[in-house]
Scaffold this active site. Sequence first.
Site, short mmCIF file in Angstrom:
data_model
loop_
_atom_site.label_atom_id
_atom_site.label_comp_id
_atom_site.label_asym_id
_atom_site.label_seq_id
_atom_site.Cartn_x
_atom_site.Cartn_y
_atom_site.Cartn_z
N HIS A 183 -3.37 5.28 4.65
CA HIS A 183 -4.49 4.93 3.78
C HIS A 183 -5.26 3.77 4.38
O HIS A 183 -4.72 2.98 5.15
CB HIS A 183 -3.99 4.53 2.39
CG HIS A 183 -3.43 5.66 1.60
ND1 HIS A 183 -3.18 5.57 0.25
CD2 HIS A 183 -3.07 6.93 1.95
CE1 HIS A 183 -2.71 6.70 -0.19
NE2 HIS A 183 -2.62 7.55 0.82
N GLU A 241 -6.14 0.98 3.10
CA GLU A 241 -5.53 -0.31 2.81
C GLU A 241 -4.37 -0.62 3.75
O GLU A 241 -4.24 -1.75 4.23
CB GLU A 241 -5.00 -0.34 1.35
CG GLU A 241 -6.06 -0.14 0.31
CD GLU A 241 -6.18 1.30 -0.16
OE1 GLU A 241 -6.44 1.50 -1.36
OE2 GLU A 241 -6.03 2.23 0.67
N CYS A 293 -0.08 1.50 -1.86
CA CYS A 293 -0.89 0.41 -1.29
C CYS A 293 -0.75 -0.87 -2.11
O CYS A 293 -0.72 -1.96 -1.54
CB CYS A 293 -2.35 0.85 -1.19
SG CYS A 293 -2.58 2.19 0.02
#
EC number: 3.5.4.33
Length: 149
Positions: free
Chosen positions: A56, A58, A89
């Site tokens: 992801h 993040e 995250c």
Amino acid sequence: MLDPFDDTYFMKKALQEAERAFEKDEVPVGAVIVVSNKIIARAHNLTEMLNDVTAHAEMQAITAAANFLGGKYLNECTMYVTLEPCQMCAGALYWSQIGKVVYGAADEKRGFNSLGAKLHPKTEMIGGVLQEECSQLLKRFFVEKRNLN
């Protein structure tokens, strides 16, 4: 005095990262990490390209910022991300002790708030910055995906 480096300015930078993800046929989420009004990490989703569910925006940004700073704690940093972080995250942000998280669009189904995940108690959180722009990019992506199938 007006600060040109406000939350809107940096969220626009995160949106540029989300656009890069969109161009790569990734879910268009982008993130930047800032310290002292300087961007030290830029990232976007790479889950399809890397075949990695943890890739992801993040997570990519946390790793890049930690490498830049030479340490794992980001307590002096702010993350700008176009979509509310997921539970995974949020956990990584918790452990990084990030100082502030600013997100654009809320994620009612998979966002950390709706799932009851927590950020570090000292982490400041602001939601809804450029919410409409962030939401529209995500909607456009999924409409195009549905029309291709």
